[in-house]
Design an enzyme around this catalytic site. Structure first.
Site, PDB file in Angstrom:
ATOM      1  N   TYR A 174       1.003  -1.024   0.356  1.00 25.93           N
ATOM      2  CA  TYR A 174      -0.240   0.278  -0.250  1.00 25.93           C
ATOM      3  C   TYR A 174       1.015   1.114  -0.065  1.00 25.93           C
ATOM      4  O   TYR A 174       2.780   1.147   0.773  1.00 25.93           O
ATOM      5  CB  TYR A 174      -1.351  -0.009   0.976  1.00 25.93           C
ATOM      6  N   CYS A 175       0.770   2.475  -0.619  1.00 26.03           N
ATOM      7  CA  CYS A 175       0.491   3.921  -0.423  1.00 26.03           C
ATOM      8  C   CYS A 175      -0.378   4.704  -0.206  1.00 26.03           C
ATOM      9  O   CYS A 175      -1.051   4.237  -0.099  1.00 26.03           O
ATOM     10  CB  CYS A 175       1.821   4.022  -1.194  1.00 26.03           C
ATOM     11  N   THR A 176       0.040   6.163  -0.657  1.00 25.55           N
ATOM     12  CA  THR A 176      -1.007   6.915  -0.370  1.00 25.55           C
ATOM     13  C   THR A 176      -1.624   7.268  -1.798  1.00 25.55           C
ATOM     14  O   THR A 176      -2.906   6.890  -1.173  1.00 25.55           O
ATOM     15  CB  THR A 176      -0.037   8.368  -0.336  1.00 25.55           C
ATOM     16  N   ILE A 203      -3.650   4.262   0.576  1.00 22.26           N
ATOM     17  CA  ILE A 203      -4.727   4.821   1.866  1.00 22.26           C
ATOM     18  C   ILE A 203      -5.465   5.853   1.680  1.00 22.26           C
ATOM     19  O   ILE A 203      -7.009   5.689   2.576  1.00 22.26           O
ATOM     20  CB  ILE A 203      -3.302   5.937   2.542  1.00 22.26           C
TER      21      ILE A 203
END
Length: 328
Positions: A174-176, A203
């Site tokens: 996951y990342c932004t 996110i």
């Protein structure tokens, strides 16, 4: 909340790179869109802001191009512009990774929608991998997430060697906003990981659609908000004030421009230290005036959004073709 902030990316080939960069820039100027946009031969990556109606026009403009028709926008309401100007740049990659050989349209981890990610993340054979930088992770991350010690995403490929023991696990990246995971998950597959997933929309989308459950802390963002709330289900503060050590998720940039470190600093210490992260930075002769936010907009005096466009061959023709007029 008359304004909107848009976060998006799209992997798609752009052959006429400079011409498209200029066209895109001009559209933003004419429609009062501000922000940071990267244009590359591999696609688009941007965070922009504007009035709701202007953002609607911008999204329609992007998706009207057959190359970017499937672009997905994360849309957030805001009370004002999140940027002071527009910056559209041509670069080799839309996110700097050093993995230019990877095409996420050909190879990437399995996309999980927020509800699917939420359902899968706590299973016994699953590991959650944060592919963001250290300062982003320290402000907020998923419960039990693994992080690699990286200051920039370009360090990710080298650090993957530390995950060899997890090759038999389901790896959820996951990342932004999802863009880093496109190449990160593809690289994991290339390195022999068999079961690799990515949180689609990152996110930000997880907070919007799944309530942000089990995301602890705040999410660092690359606009003048610096940090945003994600979890409306079971929120908690995990970061500490860089100065005094009390719980704080108030992200700032150090007032000393030669330092400019991204760290949490509580409101009390912010005023006491005049926005600086240390006594040394507080006494620095270049220290910027602190206004309570910890965000320092670059000086925009003399800013000309058309600068550089019309010195190019056929520059005036570009605007005439797009808008039926040349710059005044």
């Amino acid at each position: 909340m008359e304004y909107r902030i848009l976060l998006y990316y799209c992997y798609a080939p752009i052959e006429d790179l400079e011409a498209y960069r200029d066209e895109h820039h001009l559209f933003c100027v004419e429609n009062n869109i501000r922000g940071r946009i990267i244009v590359s031969s591999e696609g688009l990556n941007g965070t922009v802001s504007g009035l709701k109606e202007d953002c609607d026009k911008y999204m329609a403009y992007v998706t009207s191009d057959p190359r970017f028709v499937d672009t997905e926008f994360k849309v957030d309401a805001h009370q004002e512009h999140a940027f002071a100007k527009i910056n559209v740049r041509a670069k080799e990659e839309i996110v700097h990774s050093g993995l230019k050989h990877i095409n996420p349209r050909m190879k990437t981890g399995k996309h999980l929608e927020p509800a699917e990610f939420k359902a899968l993340k706590d299973e016994e054979d699953v590991v959650i991998l944060d592919v963001r930088s250290n300062y982003e992770h320290e402000l907020g991350h998923f419960k039990n997430a693994i992080r690699l010690d990286i200051d920039n995403f370009r360090d990710f490929p080298e650090k993957v060697k530390e995950l060899e023991h997890l090759k038999n696990k389901k790896v959820l990246t996951y990342c932004t906003g999802g863009i880093k995971c496109e190449k990160a998950s593809a690289f994991l597959l290339e390195q022999g990981f068999q079961d690799v997933y990515q949180l689609h929309g990152g996110i930000i989308k997880y907070g919007m659609e799944a309530g942000g459950a089990d995301f602890e802390g705040k999410c660092y963002v690359f606009d003048n908000r610096l940090a945003v709330e994600v979890n409306s289900v079971n929120p908690k503060i995990i970061s500490k004030c860089f100065v005094c050590g009390t719980a704080s998720d108030r992200m700032v940039n150090c007032a000393n421009p030669d330092c400019n470190v991204h760290v949490p600093i509580c409101d009390s210490c912010g005023w006491e230290m005049e926005g600086a992260c240390s006594e040394t930075c507080k006494m620095h002769p270049k220290k910027r005036a602190y206004n309570g936010t910890g965000y320092y907009q670059k000086n925009t005096n003399g800013y000309n959004p058309y600068k550089g466009l019309y010195q190019k061959p056929n520059g005036d023709k570009i605007k005439t073709a797009l808008y039926g007029k040349t710059p005044g």
